[in-house]
Design an enzyme around this catalytic site. Structure first.
Site, short mmCIF file in Angstrom:
data_model
loop_
_atom_site.label_atom_id
_atom_site.label_comp_id
_atom_site.label_asym_id
_atom_site.label_seq_id
_atom_site.Cartn_x
_atom_site.Cartn_y
_atom_site.Cartn_z
CG MET A 30 18.46 24.26 3.35
SD MET A 30 17.32 24.15 5.03
CE MET A 30 16.25 24.14 3.31
CG LEU A 33 25.55 23.76 -3.73
CD1 LEU A 33 27.23 23.96 -2.95
CD2 LEU A 33 24.78 24.29 -2.42
CG HIS A 37 22.72 27.32 -3.78
ND1 HIS A 37 22.52 25.86 -4.25
CD2 HIS A 37 22.08 27.63 -2.55
CE1 HIS A 37 21.26 25.39 -3.48
NE2 HIS A 37 20.80 26.78 -2.57
N GLY A 150 19.11 34.37 -2.14
CA GLY A 150 18.82 34.13 -3.23
C GLY A 150 16.84 35.03 -3.17
NE ARG A 190 11.06 23.27 -0.70
CZ ARG A 190 10.92 22.19 0.24
NH1 ARG A 190 10.75 20.94 0.23
NH2 ARG A 190 11.30 22.84 1.32
O1 PAF Z 1 17.24 29.72 1.56
C1 PAF Z 1 17.24 28.22 2.12
O2 PAF Z 1 18.07 27.46 1.81
C2 PAF Z 1 17.38 28.35 3.80
O3 PAF Z 1 16.49 28.45 4.30
C3 PAF Z 1 18.48 28.64 4.67
C4 PAF Z 1 18.91 30.69 4.65
C5 PAF Z 1 20.00 27.95 4.81
C6 PAF Z 1 18.80 28.51 6.30
O4 PAF Z 1 18.12 26.65 6.45
#
Ligand code: PAF
Length: 280
Positions: A30, A33, A37, A150, A190
């Site tokens: 989402m 990053l 990630h 993750g 977050r």
């Molecule tokens: O883990 C996340 O960032 C989200 O839940 C995902 C898997 C990208 C789905 O929107």
């Protein structure tokens, strides 16, 4: 590295790579990053003959709270900058719009049994249904051979493994280790919503989890112990601390039970909700 916004074009390119027998390794995100990630991408890059596809899409259907969706951190420019440094020429960043992913209302209801009614499922009603909506769409478009997630979101991995099994997706789910800041705080998009003070305090979550591993007491005593330790931090509100098995995420009541045991925690600090987990 290509940035693609349209599903049709993504599918066209994926088809071309599949014809060349390339392995499609997928990292859904989402955005906003961080090292966590990037570690998924590094893991994906270990594969041979691989094309990496990273999707960036803040999925509205997985937010049970509109305010949470509105304040979710977004920084596409910075994300692309970070990805440019790590992706190769043929790799893809998929950045669809909301209209592209949800041209009509998606009324599908997924069923995950008990898995969706505990912990994150219980405290964020509809969250996993929204995750399943977007991940199934992404799997349909990307047709990945492997997808990387993750372990901080351990319950999400269990849900996605269920989705793959129930809907016959031909994708291997690769769970990857949680990446932590130096002070132990699990990396999360977050975290940037925390004030400096809150961020400093937030490391106590993992500190308490680690300490809990050293205790030689019953599961029910350990749950009390963690609860009390968390409550010693005046800014923390404990949502749950539970000890469950690593496959079905069923409640475990005795250390003697023949399964791997994980402690799952969710804590609110101010307006920010953080989750973490630890293997015992
Ligand atoms: O883990 C996340 O960032 C989200 O839940 C995902 C898997 C990208 C789905 O929107």
């Amino acid at each position: 590295m290509k940035i693609i916004e349209k599903i049709n074009y993504l599918q066209f390119i994926v088809k071309k790579f599949k014809k060349k027998n390339k392995i499609i390794s997928f990292i859904p995100t989402m955005g906003s990053l961080h090292e966590g990630h990037l570690s998924l991408i590094k893991e994906a890059k270990k594969g041979k003959n691989t094309i990496i596809i990273v999707s960036i899409f803040v999925n509205p259907t997985q937010f049970n709270n509109l305010k949470d969706l509105e304040k979710y951190p977004r920084n596409l420019k910075k994300d692309i900058f970070l990805l440019k440094n790590i992706l190769c020429e043929n790799d893809i960043i998929f950045t669809p719009s909301e209209e592209e992913m949800y041209p009509t209302i998606d009324n599908r209801n997924f069923y995950f049994g008990d898995l969706e009614n505990v912990m994150e499922g219980k405290h964020r009603k509809g969250h996993f249904n929204g995750v399943a909506k977007i991940v199934s769409k992404l799997f349909d478009f990307v047709k990945p051979d492997k997808a990387f997630f993750g372990k901080k979101d351990f319950q999400q991995i269990a849900i996605i493994e269920n989705l793959v099994k129930n809907y016959n997706y031909k994708v291997e789910i690769i769970p990857c280790e949680t990446v932590r800041e130096k002070n132990g705080l699990a990396m999360s998009s977050r975290n940037i919503l925390l004030s400096n003070e809150e961020r400093k305090n937030a490391n106590n979550i993992y500190k308490i989890l680690k300490e809990s591993r050293e205790k030689n007491i019953s599961i029910s005593d350990l749950k009390h112990w963690v609860k009390n330790k968390i409550n010693e931090n005046s800014h923390f509100i404990l949502e749950y601390f539970e000890i469950r098995d690593d496959i079905f995420l069923k409640d475990v009541n005795s250390w003697k039970d023949d399964c791997k045991k994980i402690g799952f925690i969710a804590v609110k600090i101010g307006n920010v909700r953080l989750i973490d987990n630890i293997f015992y």
